[in-house]
Design a protein around this motif. Structure first.
Motif, PDB file in Angstrom:
ATOM      1  N   MET A   1     -74.110 -10.746  67.649  1.00  0.00           N
ATOM      2  CA  MET A   1     -73.308 -11.045  66.468  1.00  0.00           C
ATOM      3  C   MET A   1     -74.069 -10.527  65.245  1.00  0.00           C
ATOM      4  N   SER A   2     -73.349  -9.836  64.378  1.00  0.00           N
ATOM      5  CA  SER A   2     -73.996  -9.270  63.196  1.00  0.00           C
ATOM      6  C   SER A   2     -74.339 -10.357  62.183  1.00  0.00           C
ATOM      7  N   LYS A   3     -75.266 -10.019  61.304  1.00  0.00           N
ATOM      8  CA  LYS A   3     -75.708 -10.985  60.293  1.00  0.00           C
ATOM      9  C   LYS A   3     -74.573 -11.348  59.342  1.00  0.00           C
ATOM     10  N   SER A   4     -73.760 -10.365  58.922  1.00  0.00           N
ATOM     11  CA  SER A   4     -72.666 -10.654  57.991  1.00  0.00           C
ATOM     12  C   SER A   4     -71.610 -11.546  58.646  1.00  0.00           C
ATOM     13  N   ARG A   5     -71.403 -11.355  59.941  1.00  0.00           N
ATOM     14  CA  ARG A   5     -70.449 -12.197  60.660  1.00  0.00           C
ATOM     15  C   ARG A   5     -70.961 -13.629  60.750  1.00  0.00           C
ATOM     16  N   SER A   6     -72.239 -13.777  61.013  1.00  0.00           N
ATOM     17  CA  SER A   6     -72.851 -15.108  61.067  1.00  0.00           C
ATOM     18  C   SER A   6     -72.762 -15.808  59.716  1.00  0.00           C
ATOM     19  N   VAL A   7     -72.970 -15.060  58.660  1.00  0.00           N
ATOM     20  CA  VAL A   7     -72.875 -15.621  57.306  1.00  0.00           C
ATOM     21  C   VAL A   7     -71.449 -16.089  57.036  1.00  0.00           C
ATOM     22  N   LYS A   8     -70.461 -15.273  57.415  1.00  0.00           N
ATOM     23  CA  LYS A   8     -69.058 -15.654  57.216  1.00  0.00           C
ATOM     24  C   LYS A   8     -68.711 -16.922  57.980  1.00  0.00           C
ATOM     25  N   ILE A   9     -69.179 -17.011  59.207  1.00  0.00           N
ATOM     26  CA  ILE A   9     -68.926 -18.209  60.018  1.00  0.00           C
ATOM     27  C   ILE A   9     -69.606 -19.418  59.384  1.00  0.00           C
ATOM     28  N   GLY A  10     -70.836 -19.243  58.919  1.00  0.00           N
ATOM     29  CA  GLY A  10     -71.552 -20.334  58.256  1.00  0.00           C
ATOM     30  C   GLY A  10     -70.839 -20.809  57.006  1.00  0.00           C
ATOM     31  N   ILE A  11     -70.372 -19.880  56.188  1.00  0.00           N
ATOM     32  CA  ILE A  11     -69.626 -20.236  54.974  1.00  0.00           C
ATOM     33  C   ILE A  11     -68.349 -20.977  55.333  1.00  0.00           C
ATOM     34  N   PHE A  12     -67.653 -20.505  56.347  1.00  0.00           N
ATOM     35  CA  PHE A  12     -66.416 -21.143  56.804  1.00  0.00           C
ATOM     36  C   PHE A  12     -66.671 -22.590  57.225  1.00  0.00           C
ATOM     37  N   VAL A  13     -67.710 -22.812  58.015  1.00  0.00           N
ATOM     38  CA  VAL A  13     -68.043 -24.159  58.500  1.00  0.00           C
ATOM     39  C   VAL A  13     -68.453 -25.062  57.340  1.00  0.00           C
ATOM     40  N   VAL A  14     -69.300 -24.562  56.453  1.00  0.00           N
ATOM     41  CA  VAL A  14     -69.739 -25.362  55.302  1.00  0.00           C
ATOM     42  C   VAL A  14     -68.543 -25.728  54.426  1.00  0.00           C
ATOM     43  N   LEU A  15     -67.655 -24.778  54.189  1.00  0.00           N
ATOM     44  CA  LEU A  15     -66.467 -25.042  53.377  1.00  0.00           C
ATOM     45  C   LEU A  15     -65.593 -26.122  54.013  1.00  0.00           C
ATOM     46  N   LEU A  86     -59.656 -18.907  60.898  1.00  0.00           N
ATOM     47  CA  LEU A  86     -60.759 -18.532  61.783  1.00  0.00           C
ATOM     48  C   LEU A  86     -60.693 -17.045  62.111  1.00  0.00           C
ATOM     49  N   ASN A  87     -59.503 -16.578  62.431  1.00  0.00           N
ATOM     50  CA  ASN A  87     -59.336 -15.167  62.767  1.00  0.00           C
ATOM     51  C   ASN A  87     -59.605 -14.274  61.558  1.00  0.00           C
ATOM     52  N   THR A  90     -63.629 -14.805  60.462  1.00  0.00           N
ATOM     53  CA  THR A  90     -64.720 -14.638  61.418  1.00  0.00           C
ATOM     54  C   THR A  90     -64.469 -13.547  62.453  1.00  0.00           C
ATOM     55  N   LYS A  91     -63.216 -13.213  62.707  1.00  0.00           N
ATOM     56  CA  LYS A  91     -62.852 -12.217  63.732  1.00  0.00           C
ATOM     57  C   LYS A  91     -63.418 -12.591  65.100  1.00  0.00           C
ATOM     58  N   LEU A  92     -63.453 -13.898  65.387  1.00  0.00           N
ATOM     59  CA  LEU A  92     -63.980 -14.359  66.672  1.00  0.00           C
ATOM     60  C   LEU A  92     -62.948 -14.308  67.794  1.00  0.00           C
ATOM     61  N   LEU A  93     -61.679 -14.207  67.445  1.00  0.00           N
ATOM     62  CA  LEU A  93     -60.643 -14.229  68.471  1.00  0.00           C
ATOM     63  C   LEU A  93     -60.560 -12.885  69.184  1.00  0.00           C
ATOM     64  N   PRO A  94     -60.181 -12.918  70.467  1.00  0.00           N
ATOM     65  CA  PRO A  94     -60.020 -11.656  71.188  1.00  0.00           C
ATOM     66  C   PRO A  94     -58.946 -10.777  70.534  1.00  0.00           C
ATOM     67  N   ARG A  95     -59.064  -9.490  70.728  1.00  0.00           N
ATOM     68  CA  ARG A  95     -58.151  -8.520  70.108  1.00  0.00           C
ATOM     69  C   ARG A  95     -56.694  -8.795  70.484  1.00  0.00           C
ATOM     70  N   ASP A  99     -53.709  -9.443  67.907  1.00  0.00           N
ATOM     71  CA  ASP A  99     -52.487  -8.619  67.889  1.00  0.00           C
ATOM     72  C   ASP A  99     -51.224  -9.485  67.887  1.00  0.00           C
ATOM     73  N   VAL A 100     -51.238 -10.573  68.636  1.00  0.00           N
ATOM     74  CA  VAL A 100     -50.059 -11.447  68.708  1.00  0.00           C
ATOM     75  C   VAL A 100     -49.860 -12.211  67.400  1.00  0.00           C
ATOM     76  N   ILE A 101     -50.925 -12.817  66.888  1.00  0.00           N
ATOM     77  CA  ILE A 101     -50.743 -13.665  65.702  1.00  0.00           C
ATOM     78  C   ILE A 101     -50.539 -12.867  64.424  1.00  0.00           C
ATOM     79  N   THR A 102     -50.902 -11.604  64.437  1.00  0.00           N
ATOM     80  CA  THR A 102     -50.684 -10.782  63.241  1.00  0.00           C
ATOM     81  C   THR A 102     -49.481  -9.854  63.381  1.00  0.00           C
ATOM     82  N   HIS A 103     -48.775  -9.948  64.482  1.00  0.00           N
ATOM     83  CA  HIS A 103     -47.587  -9.117  64.696  1.00  0.00           C
ATOM     84  C   HIS A 103     -46.504  -9.501  63.695  1.00  0.00           C
TER      85      HIS A 103
END
Length: 126
Positions: A1-15, A86-87, A90-95, A99-103
């Motif tokens: 997991m990239s550092k920027s992704r980890s930061v985004k997840i951390g910000i999301f959880v803290v918020l 979350l999607n 964080t982009k943690l959801l599978p592709r 694709d389904v939720i953004t269709h």
């Protein structure tokens, strides 16, 4: 997991934690400092989100019945909202899930359901 992704997840959880503590501590139904729905104030009609602050407060206190009375649609929509946030952040959801939720059909269906809720809650005073 990239550092920027980890930061985004951390910000999301803290918020989420900060908002949960805030809404647990302050009752929007009785606090004069919580914002009121501008649409309701101006038109006298409830918007699709009217009561959402009270829903969050009630759910954090374990009172599902009151939450459903304030805005049943929002109670049901919370997992969907969290899924989209979350999607998006964080982009943690599978592709395939992304694709389904953004269709465009999914987005249109959600829009139709929101408008139906908006109309029905004002017709039947929900």
């Amino acid at each position: 997991m990239s550092k920027s992704r980890s930061v985004k997840i951390g910000i999301f959880v803290v918020l989420l934690i900060v908002l949960a503590v805030f809404y647990f501590s302050i009752n929007p139904a009785t606090s004069k400092y919580m914002p009121r729905c501008v649409f309701l104030v101006l038109t006298g009609f409830k918007c699709p989100g009217c009561g959402s602050q009270r829903v969050i407060h009630s759910l954090l206190h374990g009172n599902v019945v009151d939450a459903l009375r304030y805005n049943a649609f929002f109670v049901v929509a919370i997992p969907v909202i969290v899924l989209y946030l979350l999607n998006d952040y964080t982009k943690l959801l599978p592709r395939k899930v992304d694709d389904v939720i953004t269709h465009h059909y999914t987005i249109a269906a959600i829009g139709i359901v929101v408008v139906l809720w908006w109309v029905l809650r004002n017709v039947f005073d929900w």
